[in-house]
Design an enzyme around this catalytic site. Structure first.
Site, PDB file in Angstrom:
ATOM      1  N   SER B 152     -38.104 -70.217 -33.092  1.00 59.35           N
ATOM      2  CA  SER B 152     -36.724 -69.918 -32.715  1.00 59.35           C
ATOM      3  C   SER B 152     -36.704 -68.818 -31.645  1.00 59.35           C
ATOM      4  CB  SER B 152     -35.949 -69.513 -33.981  1.00 59.35           C
ATOM      5  OG  SER B 152     -34.587 -69.412 -33.719  1.00 59.35           O
ATOM      6  N   ARG B 222     -22.871 -64.005 -40.565  1.00 56.13           N
ATOM      7  CA  ARG B 222     -23.999 -64.638 -41.243  1.00 56.13           C
ATOM      8  C   ARG B 222     -23.633 -66.047 -41.728  1.00 56.13           C
ATOM      9  NH1 ARG B 222     -29.296 -65.170 -41.280  1.00 56.13           N
ATOM     10  NH2 ARG B 222     -30.200 -65.367 -43.345  1.00 56.13           N
ATOM     11  N   ASP B 317     -32.974 -80.491 -36.559  1.00 61.04           N
ATOM     12  CA  ASP B 317     -32.577 -79.168 -36.045  1.00 61.04           C
ATOM     13  C   ASP B 317     -31.539 -79.390 -34.950  1.00 61.04           C
ATOM     14  OD1 ASP B 317     -32.317 -76.668 -34.914  1.00 61.04           O
ATOM     15  OD2 ASP B 317     -34.470 -76.336 -34.649  1.00 61.04           O
ATOM     16  N   HIS B 350     -32.844 -76.387 -38.639  1.00 58.85           N
ATOM     17  CA  HIS B 350     -33.557 -75.322 -37.942  1.00 58.85           C
ATOM     18  C   HIS B 350     -34.479 -74.546 -38.887  1.00 58.85           C
ATOM     19  CE1 HIS B 350     -34.257 -72.567 -34.683  1.00 58.85           C
ATOM     20  NE2 HIS B 350     -33.807 -71.542 -35.352  1.00 58.85           N
ATOM     21  N   ASP B 351     -34.042 -74.376 -40.125  1.00 60.81           N
ATOM     22  CA  ASP B 351     -34.831 -73.624 -41.105  1.00 60.81           C
ATOM     23  C   ASP B 351     -36.201 -74.228 -41.377  1.00 60.81           C
ATOM     24  OD1 ASP B 351     -33.471 -71.359 -41.677  1.00 60.81           O
ATOM     25  OD2 ASP B 351     -32.617 -72.043 -43.581  1.00 60.81           O
TER      26      ASP B 351
END
Lengths: 211, 386
Positions: B152, B222, B317, B350-351
């Site tokens: 990332s 967040r 992602d 994405h994680d």
């Protein structure tokens, strides 16, 4: 990897490797575990890339130090600029492709020369199987009709016609069985068809024919 | 469970001002870092691991052996016998400037004013971070890294290393990253920033003096961010339309499990993360665009690179989609750089770059095995020479 090691692993690739000039920039479509590029790099100082879709094969290529791009051949080729490779290899992979004609046009776009191999459907044991009323299952076509990844069945004669249509001239055509070239009745006795192709120079070849 | 055992951070102070991309500079700053493994005699086995938005220098290992939650953020990737094997490599993790995990940041005192920097902390870029990391490498005696790696935002730093210091890394490993943010990425970042900036507790960035924290702003920031880290499928699978109490509440409290989850994530984050840091890091993300000074031509931007590259992306992602990685690959192909690219069909969005997909781990492991093979003879030669 040296020539003897390649010959032991893949006699068909060892035969084809003779056609690739030292220090060529090579693209290998459907490069599998990267054995061909590994050999061409270490023994013939070639550079280049493999394109491969199979998850299992990517770490194998990486472990060999082969540059591999995980893509479907079609979208992978779209990333490449015109005429950027000396030789494009498409070895025992074309028969699995849906858009064969499009892939061949792309090969002609990105490469100056190409080497294409595929299982010869007209190999005599295949003909015998068909005469007996069954789809052929052999060492070169090792699948049943219902689980085969091979979408396309072609013979040596079939392929030559299509190659010409997409702008590739046949420089050489060899039929191999167990990596050995077959001189007599190749379309009967050869299990693997191998074509060495050159991009057709439209100006020098087709223009005078029209005049 | 971590296999590195207990690790501890170190710090390095730098008195010389660091010139920044903005034209400002920062002086008297400190970088927190951790190292794992041993630097060989030839100093050829160092690997720099760059961190993403909410991580730090604590890449692997534990701070407290009884607390598995004290494990580093990439503990599954880095350690003895892990894909990035600390029995072979000397791994360095550095906390970036402006962060809130120990390196000089907005909550520290500005030497010019004697007060916390707050919102006056200079805006830092990915390139500035890389310059600061290079200074730390100088002090550690690392002339050339075997590899610089990141996921990332960390991947952006690895990419920036390859263009800014082409002779200082042999390999560049870029995971789930991009060469520039899309308008949509920037839009999400700005929603997060606006949440913080409009929180009355933000006090123009000087909330430290008011002994408060813009907690609500951080929570919303967040929550927005977290949505972009997960895939739609993954969220559907984990939460679906599950109700926390089995029935509608007909109010504006928590009905759905996903609401409960996001609020929990937001609450947890607002406990430990600094609001000014969040603003700074999202700006660094927005600004990163190495092709900008080359008329948008990424292949020109990467023309000066010398490293070999490994890129990986994940199909679900949507924050930094495979298309973004393919753009980098394409630019490298144009430059005839050695590059391998794995496009992992993983469901976790994405994680996924922090998770244990074996296809992903196998590719990274195979790559570092190869880096090790190249590194080892150098080490042996050095020993023979000595």
């Amino acid at each position: 990897m040296n020539f003897t090691q390649l010959q032991g692993l893949r006699p068909d690739l060892a035969f084809i490797a003779h056609w690739i000039a030292p220090s060529s920039h090579v693209l290998d479509l459907g490069c599998g575990d990267g054995v061909m590029l590994d050999y061409l790099h270490s023994d013939k100082q070639c550079s280049g890339y493999g394109i491969e879709i199979d998850d299992e094969q990517i770490p194998k290529c990486v472990a060999r130090g082969v540059s591999v791009i995980q893509q479907d051949v079609q979208s992978g080729l779209a990333m490449l600029t015109d005429g950027s490779f000396d030789t494009v290899l498409c070895l025992s992979a074309l028969q699995m492709m849906k858009h064969v004609e499009e892939v061949l046009r792309e090969i002609a776009r990105v490469g100056r020369e190409a080497i294409v191999s595929f299982p010869n459907f007209a190999y005599w044991p295949h003909r015998v199987a068909l005469l007996r009323g069954r789809m052929p299952v052999s060492k070169s076509l090792p699948y049943q009709w219902y689980d085969t990844p091979n979408l396309r069945c072609a013979t040596i004669k079939d392929f030559e016609a299509l190659a010409n249509e997409v702008g590739l001239d046949v420089l050489e055509c060899v039929a191999l069985t167990e990596g050995v070239p077959i001189g007599f009745l190749p379309n009967w006795r050869g299990s693997l068809a191998v074509f060495r192709l050159k991009k057709n120079d439209a100006l020098s070849l087709s223009a005078p024919a029209k005049a | 469970m971590s296999s590195l055992g207990i690790v501890s951070p170190q710090s390095m102070h730098f008195a010389t001002p660091l010139p920044l991309q903005s034209g400002a500079s920062i002086r008297d700053y400190t970088l927190m870092y951790e190292t794992y493994g041993t630097l060989n005699a030839a100093r050829s086995n160092a690997v720099l691991v760059c961190h993403a938005l909410n991580a730090s220098h604590h890449v692997a290992g534990l701070y407290d052996e009884n607390d598995p939650k004290s494990a580093g953020w990439w503990d599954n990737m880095v350690g003895p016998g892990k894909p990035l094997d600390t029995d072979r490599f000397f791994v360095v993790g550095v906390n970036n400037l402006g962060s809130c995990f120990g390196s000089t940041g907005p909550m520290h005192l500005n030497p010019d004013t004697g007060k916390p920097y707050g919102a006056s902390f200079p805006v830092v870029t990915v390139e500035d971070w890389v310059d600061a990391q290079a200074r730390l490498a100088d002090v550690l005696g690392i002339v050339q890294f075997a590899a610089v790696m990141g996921g990332s935002l960390g991947g952006m730093q690895a990419l920036a290393w390859s263009t800014r210091y082409p002779d200082r890394l042999r390999h560049c490993v870029v995971v789930a990253s991009t060469a520039k943010l899309s308008a949509q990425n920037i839009a999400f970042n700005d929603v997060a920033r606006q949440a913080i900036l409009t929180d009355p507790e933000y006090h123009g960035g000087d909330f430290y003096a008011h002994a408060t924290v813009p907690r609500n702003g951080l929570r919303v920031a967040r929550m927005v961010g977290h949505i972009t880290y997960l895939s739609d499928d993954d969220m559907a699978e984990k939460f679906g339309r599950e109700l926390r109490d089995g029935k509608y509440q007909f109010g504006f409290g928590i009905d759905f499990e996903i609401e409960s989850y996001l609020r929990y994530q937001g609450d947890k984050f607002s406990e430990y993360f600094d609001a000014n840091t969040y603003l700074l890091i999202t700006k660094a993300l927005d600004y990163f665009d190495p092709a900008r000074e080359f008329g948008g031509d990424l292949s020109l931007a990467l023309a000066g690179t010398k490293a070999q590259f490994l890129l990986a992306s994940f199909t679900t992602d949507w924050r930094f989609s495979p298309e973004r990685s393919r753009e980098i690959v394409q630019a490298l192909l144009k430059n005839r750089r050695q590059v391998s690219y794995a496009e992992i069909d993983a469901p976790h969005g994405h994680d996924a770059f922090l998770l244990d997909d074996p296809r992903y781990m196998n590719v990274v492991r195979a790559y570092y095995d190869r880096v090790w093979l190249e590194t080892k003879p150098q080490e042996t030669r050095q020993q023979v020479a000595a």
